[in-house]
Design an enzyme around this catalytic site. Sequence first.
Site, PDB file in Angstrom:
ATOM      1  N   ASN A  10       0.862  -1.187   0.000  1.00 16.30           N
ATOM      2  CA  ASN A  10       0.000   0.000   0.000  1.00 16.30           C
ATOM      3  C   ASN A  10       0.897   1.235   0.000  1.00 16.30           C
ATOM      4  O   ASN A  10       1.507   1.555   1.016  1.00 16.30           O
ATOM      5  CB  ASN A  10      -0.892  -0.048   1.257  1.00 16.30           C
ATOM      6  CG  ASN A  10      -1.734   1.208   1.416  1.00 16.30           C
ATOM      7  OD1 ASN A  10      -1.789   2.057   0.520  1.00 16.30           O
ATOM      8  ND2 ASN A  10      -2.387   1.330   2.555  1.00 16.30           N
ATOM      9  N   LYS A  12       0.054   4.268  -0.312  1.00 19.36           N
ATOM     10  CA  LYS A  12      -0.609   5.438   0.290  1.00 19.36           C
ATOM     11  C   LYS A  12      -0.365   6.687  -0.574  1.00 19.36           C
ATOM     12  O   LYS A  12      -0.319   6.576  -1.783  1.00 19.36           O
ATOM     13  CB  LYS A  12      -0.120   5.624   1.729  1.00 19.36           C
ATOM     14  CG  LYS A  12      -0.213   4.324   2.536  1.00 19.36           C
ATOM     15  CD  LYS A  12       0.011   4.526   4.001  1.00 19.36           C
ATOM     16  CE  LYS A  12      -0.097   3.186   4.708  1.00 19.36           C
ATOM     17  NZ  LYS A  12      -0.063   3.280   6.148  1.00 19.36           N
ATOM     18  N   HIS A  96      -9.439   1.047   4.905  1.00 14.23           N
ATOM     19  CA  HIS A  96      -8.135   1.240   5.546  1.00 14.23           C
ATOM     20  C   HIS A  96      -8.279   2.166   6.755  1.00 14.23           C
ATOM     21  O   HIS A  96      -9.099   3.083   6.744  1.00 14.23           O
ATOM     22  CB  HIS A  96      -7.128   1.819   4.546  1.00 14.23           C
ATOM     23  CG  HIS A  96      -5.744   1.812   5.104  1.00 14.23           C
ATOM     24  ND1 HIS A  96      -5.276   2.813   5.913  1.00 14.23           N
ATOM     25  CD2 HIS A  96      -4.744   0.900   5.008  1.00 14.23           C
ATOM     26  CE1 HIS A  96      -4.043   2.511   6.293  1.00 14.23           C
ATOM     27  NE2 HIS A  96      -3.693   1.362   5.751  1.00 14.23           N
ATOM     28  N   GLU A 179      -5.267  -4.955  10.657  1.00 15.54           N
ATOM     29  CA  GLU A 179      -4.227  -3.954  10.861  1.00 15.54           C
ATOM     30  C   GLU A 179      -4.516  -3.176  12.147  1.00 15.54           C
ATOM     31  O   GLU A 179      -5.280  -2.199  12.129  1.00 15.54           O
ATOM     32  CB  GLU A 179      -4.186  -2.975   9.692  1.00 15.54           C
ATOM     33  CG  GLU A 179      -3.952  -3.632   8.347  1.00 15.54           C
ATOM     34  CD  GLU A 179      -3.444  -2.635   7.309  1.00 15.54           C
ATOM     35  OE1 GLU A 179      -2.277  -2.732   6.934  1.00 15.54           O
ATOM     36  OE2 GLU A 179      -4.206  -1.747   6.912  1.00 15.54           O
ATOM     37  N   GLY A 185       2.502   2.217  10.661  1.00 12.38           N
ATOM     38  CA  GLY A 185       3.434   3.324  10.473  1.00 12.38           C
ATOM     39  C   GLY A 185       4.141   3.773  11.742  1.00 12.38           C
ATOM     40  O   GLY A 185       4.778   4.820  11.781  1.00 12.38           O
ATOM     41  N   SER A 225       3.516  -2.102  10.334  1.00 11.42           N
ATOM     42  CA  SER A 225       4.972  -2.156  10.543  1.00 11.42           C
ATOM     43  C   SER A 225       5.564  -3.537  10.250  1.00 11.42           C
ATOM     44  O   SER A 225       6.473  -3.994  10.938  1.00 11.42           O
ATOM     45  CB  SER A 225       5.339  -1.699  11.959  1.00 11.42           C
ATOM     46  OG  SER A 225       4.915  -0.362  12.156  1.00 11.42           O
TER      47      SER A 225
HETATM   48  P1  PGA Z   1       2.871   0.197   7.574  1.00  8.80           P
HETATM   49  O1  PGA Z   1       1.421   0.402   6.936  1.00  8.80           O
HETATM   50  O2  PGA Z   1       3.426  -1.072   7.018  1.00  8.80           O
HETATM   51  O3  PGA Z   1       3.655   1.400   7.144  1.00  8.80           O
HETATM   52  O4  PGA Z   1       2.692   0.131   9.058  1.00  8.80           O
HETATM   53  C1  PGA Z   1       0.548  -0.681   6.776  1.00  8.80           C
HETATM   54  C2  PGA Z   1      -0.749  -0.212   6.164  1.00  8.80           C
HETATM   55  O5  PGA Z   1      -1.222   0.878   6.495  1.00  8.80           O
HETATM   56  O6  PGA Z   1      -1.351  -0.919   5.328  1.00  8.80           O
END
Ligand code: PGA
Length: 263
Positions: A10, A12, A96, A179, A185, A225
């Site tokens: 993703n 983003k 999401h 998630e 993040g 993460s």
């Molecule tokens: P991240 O994001 O791996 O940066 O924690 C995961 C997501 O939001 O799908």
Amino acid sequence: MSRKLFIGGNWKMNTDRDSAASLASGLVEAIGSVEEIDVAVAPPSVYLSAVGEVLKGSNISLAGQNCWYEPNGAYTGEISTDMLLDVGCDLVILGHSERRHVLGETDELINRKVLKALDAGLDVILCVGELLEQRQAGQTNDVVTRQVKIGMEGVPSSFSEKGEKGKKGLPERLTIAYEPVWAIGTGVTATPEQAQEVHAMIRSLLADMYDRQIADGLRIQYGGSMKPDNAAELFAKDDIDGGLIGGASLKVEDFASIIKAGM
Ligand code: PGA
């Protein structure tokens, strides 16, 4: 029950046109012919076409990060499912946590999008997950149960031929991404045990909502993460069937290492 792992990237609201195309071509080179694992990337919508061109002929699918539930009309700023299909998407990420908690999307809105996307022939990654304060208050299972139940309300257990590549069963058309919001993040990954516990809970909920066969076949990704150094131990858990990767999907080497950790 062994399910084929499914790993999504993703992106983003990151990359620009050039970096999106070069990230995509790096991925095609590194893991474009992978067959053991289903792989998809979700670039920003304005770069879907450009990235789709690069992915052509590879085994990496193209995903939208969001869509709207009406087919067309006066919805300024929104993207329809036909538009996603038109630029080559096979699937779309819905619900999401950033759409829920930053943009204010409700379970009911997400459900309308899920129904529309599946009906239009897009496969769906439905994201669910609790906030830190909800986990601390012992509400994780309640929150995730509500998100799955409302998010999937009215979703049938099989589909007509209309689905992408003729896929008919619910487990082929919809993936759940668990998630935990506190892990997205933040660099704080859920432990494999924490993730497994919620994944197993979701699977038994699916058995109640549908049946054991659908619950056993449907893939549940972990997201939050996930990195090259923690992916393998997460994938080793019985009910973790892949990952939805944010930050680490923006680097060819990291995303490719995560894919390899699943092989
Ligand atoms: P991240 O994001 O791996 O940066 O924690 C995961 C997501 O939001 O799908």
